[in-house]
Design a protein around this motif. Structure first.
Motif, mmCIF file in Angstrom:
data_model
loop_
_atom_site.group_PDB
_atom_site.id
_atom_site.type_symbol
_atom_site.label_atom_id
_atom_site.label_comp_id
_atom_site.label_asym_id
_atom_site.label_seq_id
_atom_site.Cartn_x
_atom_site.Cartn_y
_atom_site.Cartn_z
ATOM 1 N N ARG A 392 6.867 -0.356 23.583
ATOM 2 C CA ARG A 392 8.101 -0.927 24.125
ATOM 3 C C ARG A 392 9.169 -1.067 23.037
ATOM 4 O O ARG A 392 10.329 -0.669 23.223
ATOM 5 C CB ARG A 392 7.814 -2.283 24.754
ATOM 6 C CG ARG A 392 8.967 -2.796 25.612
ATOM 7 C CD ARG A 392 8.553 -3.974 26.466
ATOM 8 N NE ARG A 392 9.615 -4.324 27.395
ATOM 9 C CZ ARG A 392 9.536 -4.209 28.710
ATOM 10 N NH1 ARG A 392 8.446 -3.703 29.265
ATOM 11 N NH2 ARG A 392 10.546 -4.581 29.486
ATOM 12 N N ALA A 393 8.783 -1.608 21.892
ATOM 13 C CA ALA A 393 9.770 -1.886 20.850
ATOM 14 C C ALA A 393 10.222 -0.613 20.131
ATOM 15 O O ALA A 393 11.399 -0.484 19.774
ATOM 16 C CB ALA A 393 9.197 -2.872 19.848
ATOM 17 N N ALA A 396 12.681 1.225 22.309
ATOM 18 C CA ALA A 396 13.973 0.536 22.268
ATOM 19 C C ALA A 396 14.662 0.763 20.925
ATOM 20 O O ALA A 396 15.875 1.023 20.863
ATOM 21 C CB ALA A 396 13.763 -0.952 22.516
ATOM 22 N N LYS A 706 15.136 1.456 31.183
ATOM 23 C CA LYS A 706 14.388 0.486 31.982
ATOM 24 C C LYS A 706 13.832 1.180 33.229
ATOM 25 O O LYS A 706 14.569 1.842 33.956
ATOM 26 C CB LYS A 706 15.299 -0.673 32.383
ATOM 27 C CG LYS A 706 15.803 -1.496 31.210
ATOM 28 C CD LYS A 706 16.760 -2.600 31.659
ATOM 29 C CE LYS A 706 16.043 -3.615 32.528
ATOM 30 N NZ LYS A 706 16.937 -4.730 32.922
ATOM 31 N N ARG A 710 7.568 1.802 32.458
ATOM 32 C CA ARG A 710 7.664 1.102 31.172
ATOM 33 C C ARG A 710 7.211 -0.346 31.312
ATOM 34 O O ARG A 710 6.490 -0.874 30.457
ATOM 35 C CB ARG A 710 9.107 1.170 30.670
ATOM 36 C CG ARG A 710 9.356 0.502 29.316
ATOM 37 C CD ARG A 710 10.796 0.758 28.871
ATOM 38 N NE ARG A 710 11.059 0.197 27.560
ATOM 39 C CZ ARG A 710 11.619 -1.004 27.353
ATOM 40 N NH1 ARG A 710 11.974 -1.763 28.375
ATOM 41 N NH2 ARG A 710 11.834 -1.431 26.123
ATOM 42 N N ASP A 711 7.623 -0.995 32.401
ATOM 43 C CA ASP A 711 7.227 -2.391 32.617
ATOM 44 C C ASP A 711 5.734 -2.504 32.919
ATOM 45 O O ASP A 711 5.042 -3.377 32.393
ATOM 46 C CB ASP A 711 8.031 -2.989 33.769
ATOM 47 C CG ASP A 711 9.484 -3.238 33.399
ATOM 48 O OD1 ASP A 711 9.783 -3.334 32.190
ATOM 49 O OD2 ASP A 711 10.322 -3.313 34.310
ATOM 50 N N MET A 719 7.128 -11.283 25.215
ATOM 51 C CA MET A 719 8.357 -10.792 24.591
ATOM 52 C C MET A 719 9.259 -11.918 24.121
ATOM 53 O O MET A 719 9.920 -11.801 23.102
ATOM 54 C CB MET A 719 9.108 -9.886 25.568
ATOM 55 C CG MET A 719 8.429 -8.554 25.800
ATOM 56 S SD MET A 719 9.463 -7.398 26.694
ATOM 57 C CE MET A 719 9.579 -8.236 28.278
ATOM 58 N N VAL A 726 10.204 -9.486 19.464
ATOM 59 C CA VAL A 726 10.302 -8.428 20.467
ATOM 60 C C VAL A 726 11.452 -8.709 21.423
ATOM 61 O O VAL A 726 12.181 -7.791 21.827
ATOM 62 C CB VAL A 726 8.976 -8.282 21.239
ATOM 63 C CG1 VAL A 726 9.088 -7.178 22.307
ATOM 64 C CG2 VAL A 726 7.834 -7.960 20.283
ATOM 65 N N GLU A 730 14.538 -6.224 22.609
ATOM 66 C CA GLU A 730 14.622 -5.933 24.050
ATOM 67 C C GLU A 730 15.983 -6.363 24.599
ATOM 68 O O GLU A 730 16.582 -5.670 25.427
ATOM 69 C CB GLU A 730 13.492 -6.666 24.782
ATOM 70 C CG GLU A 730 13.401 -6.375 26.261
ATOM 71 C CD GLU A 730 12.877 -4.990 26.577
ATOM 72 O OE1 GLU A 730 12.992 -4.564 27.748
ATOM 73 O OE2 GLU A 730 12.357 -4.324 25.654
ATOM 74 N N HIS A 731 16.471 -7.496 24.138
ATOM 75 C CA HIS A 731 17.786 -7.990 24.560
ATOM 76 C C HIS A 731 18.881 -7.000 24.166
ATOM 77 O O HIS A 731 19.741 -6.642 24.983
ATOM 78 C CB HIS A 731 18.032 -9.356 23.911
ATOM 79 C CG HIS A 731 19.414 -9.896 24.103
ATOM 80 N ND1 HIS A 731 19.900 -10.323 25.329
ATOM 81 C CD2 HIS A 731 20.439 -10.081 23.205
ATOM 82 C CE1 HIS A 731 21.139 -10.738 25.193
ATOM 83 N NE2 HIS A 731 21.494 -10.604 23.916
ATOM 84 N N PHE A 733 18.515 -3.825 23.512
ATOM 85 C CA PHE A 733 18.250 -2.597 24.258
ATOM 86 C C PHE A 733 18.889 -2.660 25.645
ATOM 87 O O PHE A 733 19.556 -1.719 26.096
ATOM 88 C CB PHE A 733 16.734 -2.418 24.354
ATOM 89 C CG PHE A 733 16.266 -1.271 25.195
ATOM 90 C CD1 PHE A 733 16.451 0.046 24.786
ATOM 91 C CD2 PHE A 733 15.587 -1.502 26.390
ATOM 92 C CE1 PHE A 733 15.988 1.104 25.552
ATOM 93 C CE2 PHE A 733 15.116 -0.452 27.151
ATOM 94 C CZ PHE A 733 15.318 0.858 26.735
ATOM 95 N N GLU A 734 18.705 -3.781 26.324
ATOM 96 C CA GLU A 734 19.261 -3.927 27.670
ATOM 97 C C GLU A 734 20.791 -3.941 27.642
ATOM 98 O O GLU A 734 21.443 -3.330 28.500
ATOM 99 C CB GLU A 734 18.723 -5.206 28.320
ATOM 100 C CG GLU A 734 17.231 -5.137 28.633
ATOM 101 C CD GLU A 734 16.709 -6.405 29.277
ATOM 102 O OE1 GLU A 734 17.506 -7.374 29.429
ATOM 103 O OE2 GLU A 734 15.509 -6.452 29.634
#
Length: 826
Positions: A392-393, A396, A706, A710-711, A719, A726, A730-731, A733-734
């Motif tokens: 995930r990281a 991103a 997203k 992935r989720d 997270m 993380v 993620e923040h 990335f979004e």
């Protein structure tokens, strides 16, 4: 011409019977019937009927066959049977055979695999994961645990105790949670994604420890006393096996328990005087109850049996006189509680033996049997967790990090590493779910869990290495922001548990699998060791000739599947993955054939040919991992988004199977036999290839935006929010994904000459706003995203005093001049 026709008919019937594995009686009846029909319609010929008659006589004349054929073979077999010590015998008998047995026997029933019930979390389990586990994760800082405190905070220890984290596997009747293996696995995975120390602290009491042993072997009194205390956290357990002189080899431990008379609670009783020296014992520094493995001896015959009783397990309160808990080990920068324990001439009563006196000497089988389940949950869960964080990281990060004015995800070299992370993480999750599901079905698959332990820890190590390469300097600077470093450092620890992975791969997987998974070998060995020779011959007779038929079937099947490239195998499913089942069946048949021949040729020597047996173990392992991927794909609705991941793993695994077999043939003797086997299995040479660049590109795409896959693939992990390691990336990335259209608008305006970029981003955006290229909301959103991107790229910096470990001084400085202690990120 007639005799040729009859012989061809016989050969055809034999071939078909061998391929379809018909029972011998059915095959003989079919061959006789066909010969009879041909004889009626043509001329009578002796040779086909003589051949048929010889086989029929051998099949039907039991006494003649046993006396003239079986007995000499039986005696020769006993002579060449490799010696086996008690530890090896008990290890072989422990655990269950499950899907690994199907894979080893050359013709797996794929409908059986697809029909296994898909384990799902119950409402209580999901609630615990979403609430108590989430709360515990928020209570700790991985960096503070690893670098500053070298321990969990006191409130976390208390929360572990009060919320029953050490009683996950203990039934509700004893005050535990009574959770499933999948829930246990998911909880450990989520905790490990936050802190490896947190994961270890929970996994050990719930896997191989006193609770597991008590549940299966404890006396009712032991269960009623200890299990409620363990469930509530009134007792903290540890289990001591490993010592300085023997490692994890229980058969070589020097620790002893001498049966004698002694005083306990003011009375003279029969007990044991224990002497031990153990190390690497997780939770020992904080344990209140010690599980101990030792060799038990009764030199004075007080128990009326043998002097050497064997490996025995006991439970001892750590405050018992003479029990010494040492200080702490410091394993690879990880701060979980681990240390030595010792004792000399410590007297304990016999009823402290787990299971009571009845289980004296049965300790190794107890350990291996329980380990068969725990091994498949704990280490695979932590491996899966660190890999999910990396997946995930790193995806991103590859979107956020720019080099040469483009996202590094667009570089093919980076994409190659990302593809390995993506594909392997999918396989890890599939294997985690399938293996935990087996335990929930009531199975303790010893070979499968050895496969899971070795390959999942090795995959996680490779994934983290790729993730570190992609992150570069961002990955190697330790601090609050680093989400890779502790997982990276902890992998050698996971790999070392139960002995290094060298042991697991070279000795355990095939060494145990070849005997336990084979339909006849283990039972033939038991027949040969039967003290009643005639009984042994009777048992051996049926097994041996069925074994011959099984070997001949594998020979015919391997030739047939090799020549047809597996296309004659019936597909268990339609669609794009059907042909992979065909190829796995082909490789399963090859494993069965090559294993049988290697055991026949090398005999007991195969145990010492570790590199040869390891390659056959690899073949079995990749068959299991491929099965897990196909099962996961099936259970999740065969989604189109998953298909590239399935194809990537199956293509990679088939290539690795081919590589393992080729290396086996390159090193197997006699060389002429190796050449024949290679030609049977791979008549057309190399046909399996690694995933191509296009497939690499497809699997990487899900990491870069997203989406449901992935989720799903990265649950359950912790997270946190934008202030957590993380959560921060993620923040960002979004935000960056949400403002992609604004970034394109700015870029296009620059290309068209409508906007001249300034030295500072804020000035460029202000100009774009003034020129009407962006609205105020777009300008604000874009700046927020870019600031978050920059923040996510930063690494930590600390004062010299803090790095030296002067944490008290750090707090004083922080109160006076915060910027001196932890300055602006570089």
């Amino acid at each position: 011409m007639v005799i040729l026709t009859q012989l061809l008919i016989l050969a055809g019937v034999v071939w078909a019977a061998a391929y379809w594995r018909l029972r011998t009686g059915v095959a003989l009846f079919t061959a006789g019937f066909m010969l009879f029909i041909v004889t009626l319609t043509g001329e009578f010929r002796f040779i086909p009927w003589i051949l048929f008659g010889v086989f029929a006589l051998l099949y039907l004349a039991d006494d003649l066959r046993k006396d003239k054929i079986t007995r000499p073979i039986f005696k020769a077999f006993k002579k060449v049977l490799p010696p086996m010590n008690q530890t090896e015998q008990e290890a072989l008998e422990a655990g269950d055979i499950w899907w690994d047995g199907e894979l080893f026997r050359g013709n797996p029933d794929w409908q059986t695999l697809l029909g296994y019930r898909m384990t799902q979390l119950s409402q209580d389990e999901q609630s615990f994961l979403d609430n108590e586990v989430e709360t515990l994760c928020k209570m700790v800082s991985d960096w503070q645990i690893a670098f500053q405190d070298k321990d969990l905070p006191p409130e976390a220890w208390e929360y572990l105790k009060t919320q029953g984290f050490w009683g996950l596997i203990i039934p509700k009747q004893y005050g535990g949670k009574g959770f499933s293996a999948l829930a246990h696995s998911s909880i450990v995975a989520k905790l490990s994604s936050r802190s490896s120390v947190l994961g270890v602290t929970v996994m050990v009491p719930n896997s191989l420890g006193p609770a597991e042993l008590l549940l299966h072997y404890g006396t009712q009194a032991q269960k009623e006393y200890y299990l409620p205390r363990l469930a509530k956290g009134d007792d903290i357990p540890c289990f001591a096996l490993t010592g300085p002189k023997a490692g994890s080899d229980a058969g070589a431990i020097p620790d002893t328990g001498i049966v004698c008379k002694g005083e306990y609670q003011g009375e003279e009783v029969i007990g044991m005087r224990l002497t031990w020296d153990k190390r690497y014992i997780t939770l020992a520094p904080v344990a209140t109850v010690l599980g101990l493995a030792f060799k038990m001896y009764d030199p004075d015959g007080l128990l009326g049996g043998e002097e050497n009783l064997g490996i025995t397990l006991a439970l001892i309160p750590t405050d018992h006189p003479g029990v010494e808990i040492g200080q702490r080990h410091y394993p690879m920068g990880q701060a979980f509680m681990n240390g030595p324990t010792r004792g000399k001439d410590v007297f304990i009563p016999l009823d402290w033996i787990i299971g009571g006196q009845e289980y004296a000497g049965k300790g190794w089988q107890m350990l291996v049997d329980c380990l068969s389940a725990g091994r498949g949950i704990s280490l695979p869960s932590s491996s899966s967790a660190t890999s999910k964080i990396a997946y995930r990281a790193t995806g991103a990060y590859a979107v956020l990090r720019k080099q040469f004015k483009t996202e590094i995800a667009n570089f093919e070299g980076v994409e190659e590493a990302l593809a390995r992370i993506a594909g392997s993480t999918y396989q890890l999750e599939a294997a985690r779910v399938l293996t935990a599901g087996a335990v929930d079905l009531g199975v303790k698959p010893s070979v499968v869990t050895a496969i899971a332990k070795y390959h999942m820890t090795e995959m996680a190590r490779s994934i983290l290495s790729d993730a570190m390469d992609v992150h570069g300097g961002r990955g190697i600077i330790m601090g609050d922001r680093n989400y890779l470093s502790t997982g990276y450092m902890s992998m050698p620890i996971s790999i070392t548990v139960e002995g290094a992975n060298i042991l697991t791969r070279n000795l355990m997987i095939f060494g145990q699998g070849a005997v336990r998974c084979h339909p006849f070998v283990f039972r033939e060995m038991q027949a040969a060791n039967n003290p009643n020779e005639q009984q042994g011959i009777d048992e051996f007779d049926s097994l041996f000739f069925r074994h011959l038929g099984y070997g001949f079937s594998n020979f015919i099947r391997s030739i047939s599947l090799g020549l047809t490239l597996g296309k004659i195998v019936r597909k268990p499913v339609s669609g794009p993955v059907g042909h992979y089942y065909q190829q796995l069946t082909r490789m399963s048949s090859a494993l069965a054939l090559v294993s049988d021949i290697s055991m026949a040729v090398l005999g007991g020597e195969l145990k010492r040919k570790e590199r040869l047996s390891a390659r056959l173990g690899d073949l079995l392992s990749y068959l299991y991992l491929s099965s897990a991927v196909l099962k996961y794909y099936h259970d999740n609705g065969e989604k189109a988004s998953d298909l590239p991941y399935v194809e990537w793993n199956l293509q990679n695994n088939l290539f690795l199977m081919h590589k393992a077999l080729n290396e086996f043939f390159d090193n197997f003797s006699p060389r002429w036999l190796a050449a024949i086997l290679r030609r049977i299995v791979f008549p057309y040479g190399l046909k399996f290839k690694r995933p191509n660049d296009d497939l690499d590109h497809q699997v990487v795409q899900a990491m870069l935006f997203k989406n449901d896959l992935r989720d799903r693939l990265t649950q359950p992990i912790f997270m946190g929010d934008e202030n957590d390691p993380v959560g921060r990336i993620e923040h960002a990335f979004e935000l960056v994904l949400a403002t992609e259209h604004i970034a394109r608008k700015v870029s296009q305006a620059i290309k068209k000459g409508q906007l001249t970029p300034a030295r500072e981003l804020e000035d460029t955006i202000a100009t774009a706003l003034a020129a009407g290229i962006l609205t105020q909301q777009e300008a604000d959103d874009y700046l927020a995203a870019e600031h978050a991107r920059l923040d996510a790229m930063q690494v930590d910096e600390y004062s010299k005093a803090f790095i030296r470990g002067e944490f008290v001084q750090r707090q004083c400085e922080a109160n006076e001049k915060p910027s001196d202690e932890k300055g602006q990120a570089a």
